[in-house]
Design an enzyme around this catalytic site. Sequence first.
Site, PDB file in Angstrom:
ATOM      1  N   GLU A 177       0.769  -1.473  -0.226  1.00 26.15           N
ATOM      2  CA  GLU A 177       0.282  -0.341   0.104  1.00 26.15           C
ATOM      3  C   GLU A 177       0.800   1.116   0.148  1.00 26.15           C
ATOM      4  O   GLU A 177       2.312   1.334   0.553  1.00 26.15           O
ATOM      5  CB  GLU A 177      -0.523  -0.456   1.556  1.00 26.15           C
ATOM      6  CG  GLU A 177      -2.415  -1.276   1.084  1.00 26.15           C
ATOM      7  CD  GLU A 177      -2.376  -1.970   2.539  1.00 26.15           C
ATOM      8  OE1 GLU A 177      -1.506  -1.506   3.285  1.00 26.15           O
ATOM      9  OE2 GLU A 177      -2.590  -3.032   2.442  1.00 26.15           O
ATOM     10  N   TYR A 200       8.105   1.614  -7.773  1.00 27.66           N
ATOM     11  CA  TYR A 200       6.999   0.276  -7.169  1.00 27.66           C
ATOM     12  C   TYR A 200       6.364   0.170  -8.902  1.00 27.66           C
ATOM     13  O   TYR A 200       6.421  -0.906  -9.181  1.00 27.66           O
ATOM     14  CB  TYR A 200       6.277   0.569  -6.541  1.00 27.66           C
ATOM     15  CG  TYR A 200       6.145   0.411  -5.193  1.00 27.66           C
ATOM     16  CD1 TYR A 200       7.875  -0.039  -4.556  1.00 27.66           C
ATOM     17  CD2 TYR A 200       5.442   1.380  -4.440  1.00 27.66           C
ATOM     18  CE1 TYR A 200       7.388   0.662  -3.103  1.00 27.66           C
ATOM     19  CE2 TYR A 200       5.682   1.863  -2.626  1.00 27.66           C
ATOM     20  CZ  TYR A 200       6.783   1.561  -2.297  1.00 27.66           C
ATOM     21  OH  TYR A 200       7.209   1.251  -0.841  1.00 27.66           O
TER      22      TYR A 200
HETATM   23  C1  COA Z   1      10.310   5.910  -0.938  1.00 29.23           C
HETATM   24  C2  COA Z   1      12.134   5.542  -1.383  1.00 29.23           C
HETATM   25  C3  COA Z   1      12.460   4.674  -0.487  1.00 29.23           C
HETATM   26  C4  COA Z   1      12.842   5.294  -2.409  1.00 29.23           C
HETATM   27  O1  COA Z   1      14.243   5.768  -2.059  1.00 29.23           O
HETATM   28  P1  COA Z   1      15.516   5.674  -3.051  1.00 29.23           P
HETATM   29  O2  COA Z   1      17.114   4.757  -2.911  1.00 29.23           O
HETATM   30  O3  COA Z   1      15.731   7.148  -2.701  1.00 29.23           O
HETATM   31  O4  COA Z   1      15.051   5.098  -4.479  1.00 29.23           O
HETATM   32  P2  COA Z   1      16.485   4.121  -5.575  1.00 29.23           P
HETATM   33  O5  COA Z   1      16.922   5.281  -5.966  1.00 29.23           O
HETATM   34  O6  COA Z   1      16.048   3.325  -5.911  1.00 29.23           O
HETATM   35  O7  COA Z   1      14.979   4.650  -6.765  1.00 29.23           O
HETATM   36  C5  COA Z   1      14.641   3.883  -8.228  1.00 29.23           C
HETATM   37  C6  COA Z   1      13.242   4.061  -8.619  1.00 29.23           C
HETATM   38  O8  COA Z   1      12.407   4.735  -8.328  1.00 29.23           O
HETATM   39  C7  COA Z   1      12.290   5.720  -8.542  1.00 29.23           C
HETATM   40  N1  COA Z   1      12.444   7.131  -7.629  1.00 29.23           N
HETATM   41  C8  COA Z   1      12.855   6.728  -6.322  1.00 29.23           C
HETATM   42  N2  COA Z   1      13.012   8.294  -5.488  1.00 29.23           N
HETATM   43  C9  COA Z   1      12.093   9.083  -6.436  1.00 29.23           C
HETATM   44  C10 COA Z   1      11.853  10.520  -7.024  1.00 29.23           C
HETATM   45  N3  COA Z   1      12.449  11.236  -5.503  1.00 29.23           N
HETATM   46  N4  COA Z   1      11.535  11.143  -7.468  1.00 29.23           N
HETATM   47  C11 COA Z   1      11.254  10.318  -8.849  1.00 29.23           C
HETATM   48  N5  COA Z   1      11.232   9.201  -9.500  1.00 29.23           N
HETATM   49  C12 COA Z   1      11.899   8.570  -7.580  1.00 29.23           C
HETATM   50  C13 COA Z   1      12.376   5.725  -9.552  1.00 29.23           C
HETATM   51  O9  COA Z   1      11.622   5.164 -10.731  1.00 29.23           O
HETATM   52  C14 COA Z   1      13.901   5.177  -9.236  1.00 29.23           C
HETATM   53  O10 COA Z   1      14.756   4.732 -10.795  1.00 29.23           O
HETATM   54  P3  COA Z   1      15.628   5.675 -11.500  1.00 29.23           P
HETATM   55  O11 COA Z   1      16.648   6.024 -10.582  1.00 29.23           O
HETATM   56  O12 COA Z   1      15.952   5.093 -12.970  1.00 29.23           O
HETATM   57  O13 COA Z   1      14.767   6.949 -11.843  1.00 29.23           O
HETATM   58  C15 COA Z   1      12.568   7.208  -0.847  1.00 29.23           C
HETATM   59  O14 COA Z   1      12.623   8.358  -0.664  1.00 29.23           O
HETATM   60  C16 COA Z   1      12.089   6.561   0.342  1.00 29.23           C
HETATM   61  O15 COA Z   1      12.785   6.735   1.847  1.00 29.23           O
HETATM   62  N6  COA Z   1      11.476   7.833   1.496  1.00 29.23           N
HETATM   63  C17 COA Z   1      10.877   8.009   2.251  1.00 29.23           C
HETATM   64  C18 COA Z   1       9.692   6.335   3.290  1.00 29.23           C
HETATM   65  C19 COA Z   1       8.671   6.218   2.197  1.00 29.23           C
HETATM   66  O16 COA Z   1       7.863   7.208   1.343  1.00 29.23           O
HETATM   67  N7  COA Z   1       8.338   5.141   2.039  1.00 29.23           N
HETATM   68  C20 COA Z   1       7.960   4.211   0.900  1.00 29.23           C
HETATM   69  C21 COA Z   1       5.882   4.018   1.441  1.00 29.23           C
HETATM   70  S1  COA Z   1       4.981   3.352   0.861  1.00 29.23           S
END
Ligand code: COA
Length: 185
Positions: free
Chosen positions: A138, A150
């Site tokens: 979710e 996702y």
């Molecule tokens: C969401 C979260 C887990 C992403 O972690 P991350 O390590 O920065 O993500 P990644 O570097 O592995 O990114 C993988 C893909 O996700 C997407 N993505 C990640 N962050 C993004 C952003 N800020 N904006 C747009 N796309 C994003 C992109 O498609 C990315 O691929 P790309 O780098 O080739 O464009 C991180 O922002 C976070 O911890 N957020 C707070 C907690 C949260 O919201 N958790 C999810 C709850 S459902």
Amino acid sequence: MSSEDRTEKGRGGEGPEDRGRSGKGSIERGGSVAIRRGTPCDADVRAVREMELACFRHPWSEVTIAESLSSPACVFLLAEAEGSFAGSACAWMIPPFECQVGNIGVMPGFRRRGVAEALMVALRAEAEKAGIAEMFLEVRVSNAPARALYEKLGFTTVDIRKKYYENTEDALVMRLSLGAPGDDR
Ligand SMILES: CC(C)(COP(=O)(O)OP(=O)(O)OC[C@H]1O[C@@H](n2cnc3c(N)ncnc32)[C@H](O)[C@@H]1OP(=O)(O)O)[C@@H](O)C(=O)NCCC(=O)NCCS
């Protein structure tokens, strides 16, 4: 602990402005990330708690984290990059059908470097190894980074839970089929 405590209800990330076994995943933008299974030791509980505090408005308590790290049904993965804790993710495995992703968070200084993608790919591998057919999660409608993550991994929206979160925000239910290669990926 209720199943609600273990899912993203009331959490789901902070939105678009949000700040055992081992495997290796690559970080496209330099360096590498090591993924390992967490254990209920103090160091792992503290690391996950640090992530919870940095990532969520309603962080899991150390007790909830320790219970999840101890649960045989929960796969809890920790990521390390440049010698530091970078993030974690967990999922409840309910063979043969379902895997429910419980939480995933990356420390602000390690974001946009492939850490979350490496964690999700490792969770998917664990689910496939357990013979599970589908992964579910979710996510807040407003959480654009998480939704993009996702979707990149092949999850599709299969339902909307109206007013699911504490601020009445809707949740998207997303699903990934783990069938033959090419299914929903
Ligand atoms: C969401 C979260 C887990 C992403 O972690 P991350 O390590 O920065 O993500 P990644 O570097 O592995 O990114 C993988 C893909 O996700 C997407 N993505 C990640 N962050 C993004 C952003 N800020 N904006 C747009 N796309 C994003 C992109 O498609 C990315 O691929 P790309 O780098 O080739 O464009 C991180 O922002 C976070 O911890 N957020 C707070 C907690 C949260 O919201 N958790 C999810 C709850 S459902």
